[in-house]
Design a protein around this motif. Structure first.
Motif, PDB file in Angstrom:
ATOM      1  N   ASN A 120       4.756  28.081 -47.981  1.00 28.07           N
ATOM      2  CA  ASN A 120       3.980  29.014 -47.173  1.00 28.07           C
ATOM      3  C   ASN A 120       3.495  28.244 -45.953  1.00 28.07           C
TER       4      ASN A 120
ATOM      5  N   HIS B  31      -2.851  34.579 -43.817  1.00 26.24           N
ATOM      6  CA  HIS B  31      -2.915  33.188 -44.265  1.00 26.24           C
ATOM      7  C   HIS B  31      -3.915  32.460 -43.379  1.00 26.24           C
TER       8      HIS B  31
ATOM      9  N   PHE C 129       4.140  35.822 -53.799  1.00 29.09           N
ATOM     10  CA  PHE C 129       5.111  35.406 -52.777  1.00 29.09           C
ATOM     11  C   PHE C 129       6.513  35.976 -53.037  1.00 29.09           C
TER      12      PHE C 129
ATOM     13  N   SER D 177      -5.525  28.443 -52.365  1.00 29.98           N
ATOM     14  CA  SER D 177      -4.538  27.368 -52.352  1.00 29.98           C
ATOM     15  C   SER D 177      -5.241  26.012 -52.319  1.00 29.98           C
TER      16      SER D 177
ATOM     17  N   SER E 279       2.087  26.395 -51.709  1.00 33.20           N
ATOM     18  CA  SER E 279       1.389  27.569 -51.183  1.00 33.20           C
ATOM     19  C   SER E 279       0.683  27.356 -49.847  1.00 33.20           C
ATOM     20  N   HIS E 280       0.741  26.140 -49.294  1.00 31.66           N
ATOM     21  CA  HIS E 280       0.136  25.923 -47.965  1.00 31.66           C
ATOM     22  C   HIS E 280       0.654  24.618 -47.368  1.00 31.66           C
TER      23      HIS E 280
ATOM     24  N   MET F 287       7.442  31.680 -46.418  1.00 33.16           N
ATOM     25  CA  MET F 287       6.622  32.659 -45.727  1.00 33.16           C
ATOM     26  C   MET F 287       6.125  31.930 -44.491  1.00 33.16           C
TER      27      MET F 287
END
Lengths: 428, 428
Positions: free
Chosen positions: B116, B205, B344, B264, B58-59, B137
């Protein structure tokens, strides 16, 4: 019988070399460019690989692979009393043997060829070690706190006997005595072990200052903290491996340093079992203790991968000290190699002529080891044991390009051993 | 053009099944025993393997693979100012592209097919994602705190333009806007981004409450803590991914929960960079935030292996809470799959008919996954990404039995890109 192995075209200290091993020793290191001819019984292709020393696992319970994943995320006492002890009481020598074999397969795959073991049957583990070609220091364990005093002599006799019986194994098997911990061993037996270890030069391997409860109990039962108590009964004067050493005062640390005790750090186990403290690396190192790294058993880790645990150890110290410079990659590699090497009669981080022919080949084409900024950094912060392509111990190839002879059968037998053990105890 | 894939003899929920994928969707799951015949364009042999969903990262900053291992164990500001920023200022689009390709190879090998991303060139990363067959993403990033106000409009125009240009990619590429952090983005631009994200439904984000310094600076500059500031300017009302969320008060946590923010967690990066705090998992989860897991970039991890990071996340919460039951294997698997899946636009932990045909095959013959007590436990506490044998994304095979098409060239090119980048900046 003489045996020789030629490892061809390895990268060692930025140089391409052939490494010639004879009778378990590195006999020559020839730059590839020099075209030295060597005849050897076997060869190992090391093109594109770094030659590196294996990692040293200073504290584990190898056969506890059988308990892997059986009761995670439980309160400590619930795990021990319901998921470990009932099965350990019923475990057979054969099950211990297959658990150790599975552990050794896993350790070989992860680049470890020496482990300091504490479990229930000396000979079962020794047999596994002999067959797999690795090295280990294997303890004759004693727990007697609930035994009748009359039974003590039986433990002592068994330790004396096993100390003799170790002679029948190769020098890859070393003997130690393991009084389990200050709360599981009577003072009488602890004192007997100390005397035995001093008399015979045997290593004493014990759990020490792992939890707050252990410290409190020791003060109550023995009038001093665990380190103070061991000091009083002379245990610090033995060749001592103390596993965990988390709950320490400044004076404890000074004593462990003064006597050069091997303080074996088990970061994953300590975090997973929530011992509510952290191994004080900088202080122990500064005091003069031998700082070493370990996986602990697969029951509380749950893997046996020193590469993963090097990373976790380095992260844990940075977190605890609130300092990015704490426990650098270089230092943690030393904890897993150079620091405890001499104590365990092993070669250190330098692969040089005359050293034991124990080494691993690291596949530097793997994505996580690129770009090639710093090998030490990559080994600690980016690698797992899976970067290890091949493993040599005592001049013999134990894993060749990720293949270990007999691995499939060992995994099947260990699975079966676990299934039978758990079913037998559950049905009883 | 229609395409189909038949995955044969996988183990799914203790059943042996064939999984038939058509046009990127799981179209049928047939028990092997039923002998259903399917014609397919290609097949993937899954004998002896578990079918499992891929993990969700996620990051991250994918292209920062180029910085892996270049300056570990340094004080944070020394690392950033001497080892990262000078090179980031000089990095080319081509270098960003090769860094992202290396990251994607590593993530595929470790069972991650969605990440992401936040880095400097949207199209370079998008091109890498398209070619590699994964999903991401990808953010259009803004840092403008040192820019002339006149330059702001240029950033905003670029974001608007890239938001249009994303149309040219497949639906595997999703668009986000990433104001880097409260201390690197002007309030004017942050407010513009919030408005843009609300207007277009775009994900926002950002880094949030990573360090104590960030919190103190935000109070000084904006009269409130980072979460309060984002709340005031409306950012919590967007589809928000907040990376780190370490330094939080109870009222911060309540706000993140109230707005269902994706928080995250980057445990390795937080420990390695010594941010002196720990993601408050239980409180965020209880408050209603979407708890998710991430690797952060390879500059501060240094690997991109969600399996390793699941273990470290679980260990870190147990340490911090002093509770063995904190962040169980089941919960941390959810953080890496189910929890952030819907946000997502990804499938969750259940592989069912109609789901996106994204899945991984796990080799259960590996020693560390045995004995077979608990798959969830083994995946979190014992596995690394190396248990992943094969990877399918959008119904296409991206890795087949550990082989990724073109991997060797990507590693070579990324190495060369890093070498040239560092040499060019060092020589300037």
């Amino acid at each position: 019988m003489s045996s020789s192995l030629l490892i061809t075209d390895a990268t060692l200290n930025d140089q391409r070399v052939n490494i010639y091993c004879e009778d378990g020793v590195i006999a020559a290191i020839d730059p590839v460019a020099k075209n030295v001819e060597r005849n050897s019984d076997s060869t190992l292709d090391a093109r594109g690989m770094f030659a590196y020393p294996p990692l040293i696992n200073s504290h584990t319970h190898s056969s506890m692979t059988l308990f892997r994943g059986n009761g995670d995320d439980l309160p400590l006492m619930e795990w021990l009393t319901q998921r470990v002890w009932p099965y350990e009481r019923g475990i057979t020598v054969d099950e211990i043997y297959w658990g150790a074999k599975l552990a050794i397969v896993e350790m070989i795959r992860n680049g470890t060829v020496f482990f300091n073991d504490m479990y229930w049957d000396f000979h079962a583990v020794a047999k596994a070690v002999e067959e797999m070609g690795v090295r280990a220091m294997i303890a004759s364990v004693i727990i007697d706190v609930n035994d009748e005093p009359a039974k003590r002599q039986k433990h002592w006799d068994r330790i004396e006997r096993q100390h003799q019986e170790v002679e029948k194994y190769s020098d890859r098997v070393q003997f130690a005595v393991a009084p389990h911990a200050v709360y599981t061993v009577s003072e009488e037996s602890y004192r007997w072990v100390v005397d035995f270890c001093k008399r015979t030069g045997t290593v004493l391997h014990t759990h020490l200052s792992e939890t707050e409860g252990e410290v409190e109990g020791c003060i109550k039962d023995h009038g001093g903290r665990p380190v103070e108590y061991l000091h009083r009964i002379g245990a610090l004067e033995t060749n001592l491996v103390a596993a965990h050493t988390v709950w320490l005062t400044e004076s404890d640390i000074a004593l462990l340093g003064e006597y050069g005790v091997v303080c074996s750090h088990n970061p994953v186990s300590n975090m997973k079992l929530a011992v509510n403290g952290v191994y004080p690396y900088r202080k122990l190192q500064a005091a003069g203790a031998i700082t070493a790294l370990a996986t602990d058993g697969a029951g509380s880790n749950n893997s046996l991968d020193m590469f993963q645990d090097m990373k976790i150890a380095a992260l844990l110290q940075k977190l605890t000290d609130n300092d990015t410079t704490s426990l650098s990659a270089h230092e943690v590699l030393d904890m897993a190699s150079d620091n405890p090497a001499k104590f365990f009669n092993l070669g250190g981080k330098e692969l040089v002529v005359g050293r034991q022919a124990d080494l691993i080949l690291i596949d530097h084409t793997r994505p996580e080891l690129n770009p090639a900024h710093s090998l030490e950094s990559h080994l600690v912060y980016s690698a797992t044991g899976n970067v290890v392509d091949s493993v040599v111990c005592d001049g013999k190839v134990l894993m060749e390009h990720r293949h270990i002879e007999g691995e499939e059968e060992i995994i099947a037998k260990a699975n079966e051993a676990a299934r039978v053990l758990f079913a037998r105890v559950d049905d009883a």
